[in-house]
Design a protein around this motif. Structure first.
Motif, PDB file in Angstrom:
ATOM      1  N   SER A  54      49.893  45.196  37.965  1.00  0.00           N
ATOM      2  CA  SER A  54      49.734  45.013  39.414  1.00  0.00           C
ATOM      3  C   SER A  54      49.334  43.595  39.798  1.00  0.00           C
ATOM      4  O   SER A  54      48.746  43.370  40.860  1.00  0.00           O
ATOM      5  CB  SER A  54      48.713  46.008  39.994  1.00  0.00           C
ATOM      6  OG  SER A  54      49.210  47.322  39.965  1.00  0.00           O
ATOM      7  N   SER A  57      54.115  42.362  42.508  1.00  0.00           N
ATOM      8  CA  SER A  57      54.734  43.537  43.123  1.00  0.00           C
ATOM      9  C   SER A  57      56.243  43.346  43.116  1.00  0.00           C
ATOM     10  O   SER A  57      56.742  42.257  43.442  1.00  0.00           O
ATOM     11  CB  SER A  57      54.239  43.731  44.559  1.00  0.00           C
ATOM     12  OG  SER A  57      52.850  43.981  44.581  1.00  0.00           O
ATOM     13  N   PRO A  75      44.557  47.938  43.082  1.00  0.00           N
ATOM     14  CA  PRO A  75      44.930  47.097  41.938  1.00  0.00           C
ATOM     15  C   PRO A  75      43.745  46.691  41.065  1.00  0.00           C
ATOM     16  O   PRO A  75      43.898  46.562  39.843  1.00  0.00           O
ATOM     17  CB  PRO A  75      45.599  45.879  42.589  1.00  0.00           C
ATOM     18  CG  PRO A  75      45.185  45.903  44.017  1.00  0.00           C
ATOM     19  CD  PRO A  75      44.956  47.329  44.366  1.00  0.00           C
TER      20      PRO A  75
END
Length: 215
Positions: A54, A57, A75
């Motif tokens: 994460s 993206s 995240p």
């Protein structure tokens, strides 16, 4: 966990597009396995790890971890469960002890006792005094220090980007062998980019080969 044909997958990627670097129709990464990612330079190996962590993206598509879409997961919380070690690890000012414990501080976990830190260093074949200035270490020693740091964090998944690239072949095999042995003992998962076909073949339970995208 995502169950597919009797096998548990911890990551599922569907219809992933990221710039002109990655185009993945579907990818399943199994749980509690050693997954090795190989491929030529520019194929998107590091980008893939950052998507799993994460840190990036995707432009489109979905990534699931334990059947939850990462878009719906905090995240920071995810990165504490799925810890990534970059190819050029960050070494902080201070002693080796402070550098080993700083990952635990960031994860809001209690620092480890010295004997636990020494055991972690032994796993990565690093024989140093805990009071030594971390900035004086060589490139290979800094890589091993950073690897010991993420080991101490005990995440569910390790994401390692060529964690031993600065080591000679003999030392690399010892360090990777020791680390993987501990990961298996704790029934954790490891996803590792490696430049070494030998390492991938010897230690990988599952292999992903990425090819450079032609546009």
């Amino acid at each position: 966990m995502i169950e597919k044909q009797g096998r548990a997958y911890m990551f599922l990627l569907e219809n992933i597009l990221y710039k002109n670097i990655l185009h993945i129709d579907k990818m399943e990464i199994p749980a509690n396995q050693i997954t090795c990612i190989v491929g030529e330079s520019g194929a998107g190996k590091s980008t893939l790890l950052k998507l799993l962590n994460s840190m990036l993206s995707a432009d489109s598509g979905s990534i699931y971890y334990q059947d939850k879409n990462l878009e719906d997961v905090d995240p920071v919380h995810h990165r504490r469960r799925v810890v990534m070690l970059a190819q050029q690890p960050t070494i902080f000012e201070g002693t080796i002890r402070e550098n080993l414990n700083i990952g635990l501080v960031f994860s809001e976990k209690k620092p480890k006792e010295d004997h636990e830190l020494i055991k972690a260093m032994a796993v990565v074949h690093l024989n140093k005094n805990l009071d030594e200035d971390a900035g004086t270490l060589s490139g290979g020693e800094k890589q091993r220090l950073a690897l010991a740091r993420v080991y101490l964090m005990e995440p569910e998944v390790y994401l390692l980007d060529e964690p031993t690239a600065a080591l000679d072949e003999e030392t690399e095999e010892v360090v990777i062998g020791n680390f993987i042995k501990k990961v298996k003992e704790k029934d954790q998962s490891l996803i590792m980019i490696t430049h070494s076909q030998k390492i991938a073949t010897k230690y990988g339970d599952y292999m992903i080969t990425l090819e450079k995208r032609v546009v």
